[in-house]
Design a protein around this motif. Structure first.
Motif, short mmCIF file in Angstrom:
data_model
loop_
_atom_site.label_atom_id
_atom_site.label_comp_id
_atom_site.label_asym_id
_atom_site.label_seq_id
_atom_site.Cartn_x
_atom_site.Cartn_y
_atom_site.Cartn_z
N LEU A 1 -1.35 -0.48 8.69
CA LEU A 1 0.05 -0.32 8.28
C LEU A 1 0.11 0.23 6.87
CD1 LEU A 1 1.39 -3.79 9.52
CD2 LEU A 1 1.37 -1.60 10.76
N GLU A 2 1.09 1.08 6.62
CA GLU A 2 1.31 1.58 5.27
C GLU A 2 2.31 0.66 4.57
OE1 GLU A 2 3.33 5.32 5.07
OE2 GLU A 2 2.64 5.77 3.04
N GLU A 3 1.96 0.25 3.39
CA GLU A 3 2.86 -0.55 2.56
C GLU A 3 4.25 0.10 2.56
OE1 GLU A 3 2.68 -1.86 -2.17
OE2 GLU A 3 1.95 0.10 -1.55
N GLY A 4 5.27 -0.69 2.80
CA GLY A 4 6.63 -0.16 2.77
C GLY A 4 7.21 0.14 4.13
N VAL A 5 6.38 0.15 5.18
CA VAL A 5 6.93 0.40 6.51
C VAL A 5 7.78 -0.81 6.92
CG1 VAL A 5 4.92 -0.52 7.78
CG2 VAL A 5 6.37 1.19 8.86
#
Lengths: 357, 357
Positions: free
Chosen positions: A118-122
């Motif tokens: 997961l990308e931070e902020g999703v």
């Protein structure tokens, strides 16, 4: 396909690649396209590094024996953009991609692993929507997600959600399906219309419209393969033509088995919306990705019965014979054109469209 | 741990999360830390989406029966930064992480899958170096890489190289090792000095020096577990304390089994360089990641023999008893401090250091 400038003098000390990788000291998008460049990475980097005969066989999945059980084992990472598209999502693809790789060994998928990057902020809501799509696709395909992992990377080091799934399934007794088993005389059958997944992704990503909305063909092929195996366990080769399309699959089989393949261009089922999109964009439907189709190499004596069984299954309703396997031109795929000529159908170099799955 | 501002009014329509995820409508780095926030993602998103009892059991690996064989199956993605560090690399971690997850079920890893997500522009030479490290680690651990996949994402959507490995292994007859089996009276043993991996990564990433160079303890634990199982198949729980450290592992076991755990703080082997680094940085070694250690819950009658077998193995030479399992305070881990007091060792919320593996 984009390219990246190499630094002036890359340090290749300690580098033992058997052959130089085509003037590319850096990875370019085409290395992920499932074509010749992907094959070079595997052949010149991964196979020498990992060794082992099973990997060298390069089927869609590995065939193993463990504790007396004959298993198929496969992995796929999914980086498709956008995450949701007409006809599916990254969650559906993550199930179908791996289930189908197992099915191409004749195995019915039993268990899946699932790793998220997961990308931070999703948005957590988006993660939930993708997870629910994945869970629903797994239940529909009759496979259980039994183990997982989640990693988070900083914003700007991912793209929302990447997923890896790996799967294991049991291979029925008497079944031995792999690219090396293609034989001259085999009939080549495709399970339905080609090019839908690639065109669906392209249309939403690039904002193109081709009259009607094109839906991805994303589907789990385990049931269709079971119906085919009910006719005979002696299917020679199955392959799902994803990245690189039908052209890449046929070339891989021709190379693996050392046989020639000749297809009738007119017999390949290309739906009008795919034909139109390809004509506008200058693409060849033979190279466009599918996510719910298979190509089968079937002994001639079983071909009619297998074709009939496929047509009786919802995912094989428009199955058709598209060609045959030959002793001539081993390793090469040719197409008889509508005008009576013959052209070589080469392995694509990279991918016409990156991040298709 | 960083945070991200939520948009003014996130659209949560269709969102069926059983409990709100702690005021985090977006994913933050702590969700990948292996602590309470990671557990919330699993509990509130993945388990409801995927269903299934095996996943709910939440061991390091899933235990399955397929074709009559009892198998362990596990997956891990690796996003460690930097790719090479003192004592190892992402390639070593990718093998050891998955091999160790399988070993924590008592299974000897047999086969690995390997999926690469490459960032456009990464040097092919670097990909080769990582692949060779991975191959060498696999051969050393006696496991074969049999299937793989490569995807490429655009520059700015990855970080060089991410790797997923999944693994399968055979569980010996009579072995049933899982967190739920911890019992009051069990002796808690740790296989060696803790905190080395986390401090090694931290020191190279942040450019910190703590006198001597700290080497990661990154190692494959299959052989050590085999030596322990040779004493008795009746080990109750094994766990490799990676993200979240020993504290997270002990808490997960206490919760899963509904038992209390009491450790003697002075008995936990913390090497001086880890103690120094933690003192400087204000960290607790109990929460720092390990990549070549295990914690075991062993029936009291076997504890001495198991400890002796561990100490006779190179990877267990400094194994020690650190505590015991109790009926009191079920679900809770407490530590007797050096001064005779008692403190609660809580599940960490996120991770002290992101992208440790």
């Amino acid at each position: 396909m984009s390219d990246v400038k190499a630094p002036a003098a890359p340090d290749l000390s300690g580098w033992s690649c058997p052959l130089p990788l085509r003037d590319h000291p850096r990875v370019v998008m085409g290395h992920g396209g499932g074509g010749a460049m992907s094959a070079e990475l595997v052949e010149h980097i991964f196979v020498p590094a990992f060794g082992g005969q099973t990997l060298t066989d390069l089927g869609d999945s590995a065939t193993l024996t463990l504790g007396g059980a004959r298993l198929a084992f496969s992995t796929d990472s999914f980086v498709v953009r956008p995450l949701f598209f007409p006809g599916g999502s990254i969650g559906d693809l993550a199930v179908h991609g791996t289930v189908n790789d197992l099915a191409m060994s004749g195995a019915r998928a039993a268990y899946l692993s699932c790793g998220f990057i997961l990308e931070e902020g999703v948005e957590t809501e988006l993660v939930g929507r993708v997870a629910r799509a994945l869970g629903a696709a797994a239940r529909a395909a009759g496979v259980e997600v039994v183990t997982g992992d989640t990693k988070v990377v900083e914003a700007g080091h991912g793209d929302g959600i990447y997923i890896n799934t790996s799967g294991i399934g049991l291979i029925p007794p008497g079944v031995d399906i792999r690219p090396q088993r293609a034989q001259p005389g085999d009939v080549v059958i495709v399970s339905g219309e080609i090019g839908l997944h690639g065109v669906a992704i392209m249309s939403v990503r690039e904002g193109l419209e081709f009259g009607v909305e094109v839906q991805s063909d994303c589907a789990a092929l385990g049931g269709l393969v079971e119906a085919m195996l009910a006719v005979t366990p002696d299917l020679h080769v199955l392959r799902d033509p994803t990245r690189g399309g039908l052209a890449a699959s046929l070339n891989e089989i021709a190379t693996a088995a050392g046989v020639g393949v000749r297809i009738q261009e007119r017999a390949v089922p290309v739906p009008p919306q795919v034909a139109n999109a390809c004509a506008i964009l200058g693409l060849d439907p033979m190279y466009v990705a599918n996510e719910g189709k298979l190509v089968a190499f079937v002994p001639r004596e079983h071909a009619d019965a297998v074709l009939a069984a496929m047509r009786a299954h919802p995912l094989g309703a428009s199955a058709s014979v598209i060609g045959e396997c030959l002793t001539e031109h081993p390793g090469m795929v040719v197409a008889r054109t509508a005008f009576g000529g013959t052209r070589v159908v080469d392995l694509p170099l990279g991918e016409q469209l990156p991040r298709i799955c």
